[in-house]
Scaffold this motif. Structure first.
Motif, PDB file in Angstrom:
ATOM      1  N   ILE A  31     -90.863  10.662 -66.070  1.00 41.00           N
ATOM      2  CA  ILE A  31     -91.521  11.102 -64.844  1.00 41.00           C
ATOM      3  C   ILE A  31     -91.851   9.865 -64.020  1.00 41.00           C
ATOM      4  N   ARG A  32     -91.235   9.746 -62.862  1.00 43.95           N
ATOM      5  CA  ARG A  32     -91.454   8.578 -62.016  1.00 43.95           C
ATOM      6  C   ARG A  32     -92.456   8.900 -60.908  1.00 43.95           C
ATOM      7  N   LYS A  33     -93.437   8.019 -60.761  1.00 42.44           N
ATOM      8  CA  LYS A  33     -94.485   8.189 -59.754  1.00 42.44           C
ATOM      9  C   LYS A  33     -94.257   7.201 -58.605  1.00 42.44           C
ATOM     10  N   SER A  34     -95.201   7.194 -57.686  1.00 42.07           N
ATOM     11  CA  SER A  34     -95.124   6.268 -56.556  1.00 42.07           C
ATOM     12  C   SER A  34     -95.340   4.839 -57.031  1.00 42.07           C
ATOM     13  N   ARG A  35     -94.510   3.945 -56.549  1.00 41.34           N
ATOM     14  CA  ARG A  35     -94.676   2.519 -56.803  1.00 41.34           C
ATOM     15  C   ARG A  35     -94.391   1.761 -55.510  1.00 41.34           C
ATOM     16  N   ASN A  36     -94.860   0.525 -55.479  1.00 41.62           N
ATOM     17  CA  ASN A  36     -94.612  -0.346 -54.328  1.00 41.62           C
ATOM     18  C   ASN A  36     -94.219  -1.720 -54.820  1.00 41.62           C
ATOM     19  N   SER A  37     -93.677  -2.510 -53.931  1.00 40.08           N
ATOM     20  CA  SER A  37     -93.287  -3.874 -54.265  1.00 40.08           C
ATOM     21  C   SER A  37     -94.111  -4.864 -53.469  1.00 40.08           C
ATOM     22  N   VAL A  38     -94.295  -6.045 -54.038  1.00 37.24           N
ATOM     23  CA  VAL A  38     -95.157  -7.055 -53.432  1.00 37.24           C
ATOM     24  C   VAL A  38     -94.420  -8.388 -53.374  1.00 37.24           C
ATOM     25  N   ALA A  39     -94.890  -9.255 -52.507  1.00 35.96           N
ATOM     26  CA  ALA A  39     -94.372 -10.621 -52.418  1.00 35.96           C
ATOM     27  C   ALA A  39     -95.535 -11.595 -52.565  1.00 35.96           C
ATOM     28  N   VAL A  40     -95.282 -12.694 -53.252  1.00 38.25           N
ATOM     29  CA  VAL A  40     -96.279 -13.750 -53.439  1.00 38.25           C
ATOM     30  C   VAL A  40     -95.772 -14.997 -52.724  1.00 38.25           C
ATOM     31  N   LEU A  41     -96.565 -15.485 -51.770  1.00 42.12           N
ATOM     32  CA  LEU A  41     -96.198 -16.646 -50.971  1.00 42.12           C
ATOM     33  C   LEU A  41     -97.190 -17.782 -51.217  1.00 42.12           C
ATOM     34  N   ASN A  42     -96.742 -19.012 -50.999  1.00 49.45           N
ATOM     35  CA  ASN A  42     -97.677 -20.144 -51.103  1.00 49.45           C
ATOM     36  C   ASN A  42     -97.591 -21.097 -49.919  1.00 49.45           C
ATOM     37  N   ILE A  65     -96.393  -1.294 -59.626  1.00 46.72           N
ATOM     38  CA  ILE A  65     -95.511  -2.234 -58.938  1.00 46.72           C
ATOM     39  C   ILE A  65     -94.073  -2.061 -59.412  1.00 46.72           C
ATOM     40  N   GLN A  66     -93.147  -1.974 -58.460  1.00 41.65           N
ATOM     41  CA  GLN A  66     -91.730  -1.882 -58.793  1.00 41.65           C
ATOM     42  C   GLN A  66     -91.080  -3.258 -58.881  1.00 41.65           C
ATOM     43  N   CYS A  67     -91.305  -4.100 -57.867  1.00 37.95           N
ATOM     44  CA  CYS A  67     -90.717  -5.451 -57.831  1.00 37.95           C
ATOM     45  C   CYS A  67     -91.754  -6.455 -57.370  1.00 37.95           C
ATOM     46  N   ILE A  68     -91.597  -7.681 -57.825  1.00 35.68           N
ATOM     47  CA  ILE A  68     -92.369  -8.808 -57.315  1.00 35.68           C
ATOM     48  C   ILE A  68     -91.380  -9.827 -56.768  1.00 35.68           C
ATOM     49  N   GLN A  88     -93.443 -15.203 -62.959  1.00 42.40           N
ATOM     50  CA  GLN A  88     -92.378 -14.968 -63.927  1.00 42.40           C
ATOM     51  C   GLN A  88     -91.703 -13.622 -63.654  1.00 42.40           C
ATOM     52  N   LYS A  89     -90.401 -13.604 -63.818  1.00 37.13           N
ATOM     53  CA  LYS A  89     -89.587 -12.404 -63.664  1.00 37.13           C
ATOM     54  C   LYS A  89     -89.591 -11.865 -62.234  1.00 37.13           C
ATOM     55  N   SER A  90     -90.050 -12.667 -61.279  1.00 39.22           N
ATOM     56  CA  SER A  90     -89.953 -12.239 -59.879  1.00 39.22           C
ATOM     57  C   SER A  90     -88.515 -12.406 -59.404  1.00 39.22           C
ATOM     58  N   GLY A 106     -85.030 -11.174 -50.259  1.00 44.62           N
ATOM     59  CA  GLY A 106     -83.862 -10.492 -49.726  1.00 44.62           C
ATOM     60  C   GLY A 106     -83.060  -9.696 -50.729  1.00 44.62           C
ATOM     61  N   GLN A 107     -83.534  -9.617 -51.974  1.00 39.09           N
ATOM     62  CA  GLN A 107     -82.748  -8.983 -53.034  1.00 39.09           C
ATOM     63  C   GLN A 107     -83.330  -7.661 -53.544  1.00 39.09           C
ATOM     64  N   THR A 108     -84.437  -7.206 -52.982  1.00 41.67           N
ATOM     65  CA  THR A 108     -85.092  -6.029 -53.568  1.00 41.67           C
ATOM     66  C   THR A 108     -84.218  -4.785 -53.503  1.00 41.67           C
TER      67      THR A 108
END
Length: 353
Positions: free
Chosen positions: A185-196, A313-316, A323-325, A329-331
Motif C-alpha cells: 500500500i503506497r501512501k503520499s510521499r515527497n522528495s527533498v533537496a539539501v543545499l549548502n 520521503i521518496q528521494c533526497i 548518504q544515498k542521495s 536533475g535525476q529524480t
C-alpha cells in the motif's frame, strides 16, 4: 511463456517507444507493427491533455522517453539478475494505479508480468488510455499476454495479492479493504533537496528539473529545500529562470495565483520570482507552484532527521551531502531497480505465495 520471451516483448516495447519525441518522432521500419500503432500512438499523445489537463504532450513525451531508455536488454538483465524467476507460482495480482503523472503505474505493471503473474488493473480516472494502448501493443507482439493482462472497470475480484497507490486517506481505506490479502500500500510521499551554497549554476538549474517536471505532481518531485541559515536564494532563482515558461500554462498559473493569494492573506512571508514561491515551512508537502524551505545548522543532525522521516520521503537530492542521495536533475529518471518507497516489488511478488 519463458522469461526470455517476456523480456524480449518489453525490449520490443522499448524500441517502439524510442521512436517518439517531442521535437521529431521518426518511424523505425524495423520496429514491429508500426503500421498499426505508430500514428495511433502519436494521436493518443496529442489527445492526452484532453483526458487530463496536466498531461501536456511535453510531459507525456518525457515519460515515454524515460521508459524507452529503461526498457533495454541490458537494463532488464541487470535488474533481474539477482532474482530466481523460474519457480514462481503464477498468481493474480491486482493493481490500483495512481494518475498523477503519465504511466506512473508502469513499473508495477512490468514487475507483475515479468515475474510470470497475471495482472488485474484498475486505472486511475486521470490516466485511462496510455497503459491500455501499450498493453495492446505487447499483445500484438506476443499473443500469450492476452491471458495475462486484464483491465477492470468495476469491482476487483479473484485476486491473490494487491499493489495499491493513493493518498494517505485512500491508503487507510486500502489497508482495511485488503487486510486479508498480501499487499503493498503506497501512501503520499515527497522528495527533498539539501543545499549548502556550494552548488554550481548547472546543478541548481538541474534542481529546477526536479521541481518543475510534471508540474511538481510526482512523489519524486522536489517540494522542500533544506538550506543553511542565511542562505541566499538569489543564485537559485537565477538558475531556474529557464523554467519561467511554466507560468504560461493555465492550470499551473491558476495554482500559482491561488496559492500565492492564500499565503499572502495568511501573512506568510514569501520569496517569489513570478512563477514559483518559496515559503519557510516544516512540512515536506508543498502545493503546486510553491516549494517549502527550512534552515538547518548541522548536516549530521539533518541526515538523522531525514532518516527518521524516511516513510514520508521518496528521494533526497544533494551534492553528496547526504548518504544515498541522488544527483540534481535525476529524480524523474529512476532505474528499474529504484523501487518506489524502497519496497522491492519483485521480491514481494516472488516470496508471497
Amino acid at each position: 511463456m519463458t522469461l526470455e520471451t517476456k523480456k524480449n516483448v518489453f525490449v520490443e516495447l522499448g524500441r517502439f517507444l524510442s521512436q517518439f519525441s517531442e521535437n521529431n518522432s521518426l518511424k523505425n521500419p524495423s520496429v514491429l507493427y508500426n503500421e498499426i500503432f505508430f500514428e495511433a500512438f502519436i494521436d493518443l499523445i496529442q489527445l492526452s491533455q484532453s483526458h487530463n489537463g496536466w498531461y501536456t504532450p511535453q510531459q507525456v513525451y518525457f515519460s515515454i522517453q524515460s521508459w524507452a531508455e529503461a526498457l533495454t536488454e541490458e537494463n532488464l538483465d541487470e535488474w533481474l539478475s539477482g532474482y530466481d524467476l523460474e519457480n514462481n507460482k503464477s498468481k493474480n495480482v491486482a493493481l490500483i494505479l495512481a494518475g498523477n503523472i503519465p504511466l506512473v503505474g508502469f513499473h508495477d505493471f512490468l514487475s507483475v508480468l515479468i515475474t510470470g503473474n497475471t495482472v488485474l488493473i484498475k486505472t486511475s480516472s486521470n490516466d485511462q488510455h496510455l497503459l491500455p494502448f501499450l498493453a495492446k501493443y505487447m499483445i500484438a507482439v506476443e499473443s500469450e499476454f492476452v491471458a495475462k493482462i486484464n483491465f477492470v472497470d468495476g469491482k476487483l475480484e479473484n485476486f491473490d495479492m494487491v499493489i495499491a497507490t493513493g493518498s494517505n486517506n485512500t491508503a487507510r481505506y486500502f489497508e482495511y479493504y485488503f487486510k486479508n490479502k498480501p499487499s503493498i500500500i503506497r501512501k503520499s510521499r515527497n522528495s527533498v533537496a539539501v543545499l549548502n551554497g556550494s552548488e554550481t549554476k548547472e546543478q541548481l538549474a538541474a534542481l529546477g528539473e526536479d521541481i518543475f517536471r510534471y508540474f511538481g505532481l510526482g512523489c519524486r518531485n522536489v517540494s522542500k529545500l533544506f538550506v543553511p541559515k542565511d542562505y541566499s536564494f538569489v543564485p537559485f532563482f537565477e538558475a531556474i529562470f529557464e523554467y519561467q515558461d511554466v507560468i504560461h500554462y493555465e492550470k499551473y498559473a491558476n495554482n500559482y495565483d491561488y496559492n500565492k493569494a492564500v499565503f499572502l492573506m495568511s501573512n506568510f512571508k514569501l520569496l517569489d520570482n513570478g512563477f514559483l514561491t518559496l515559503k519557510e515551512d516544516k512540512s515536506h508537502a508543498s502545493p503546486i507552484s510553491s516549494v517549502f524551505y527550512e534552515n538547518y545548522e548541522n548536516i549530521a543532525e539533518l541526515e538523522n532527521r531525514l532518516e527518521e522521516e524516511n516513510e514520508k520521503i521518496q528521494c533526497i537530492v544533494s551534492n553528496n551531502l547526504i548518504q544515498k542521495s541522488i544527483s540534481f536533475g535525476q529524480t524523474q529518471k529512476p532505474a528499474l531497480w529504484d523501487y518506489a518507497d524502497n519496497v522491492d516489488t519483485i521480491s514481494f511478488l516472488l516470496t508471497t505465495n
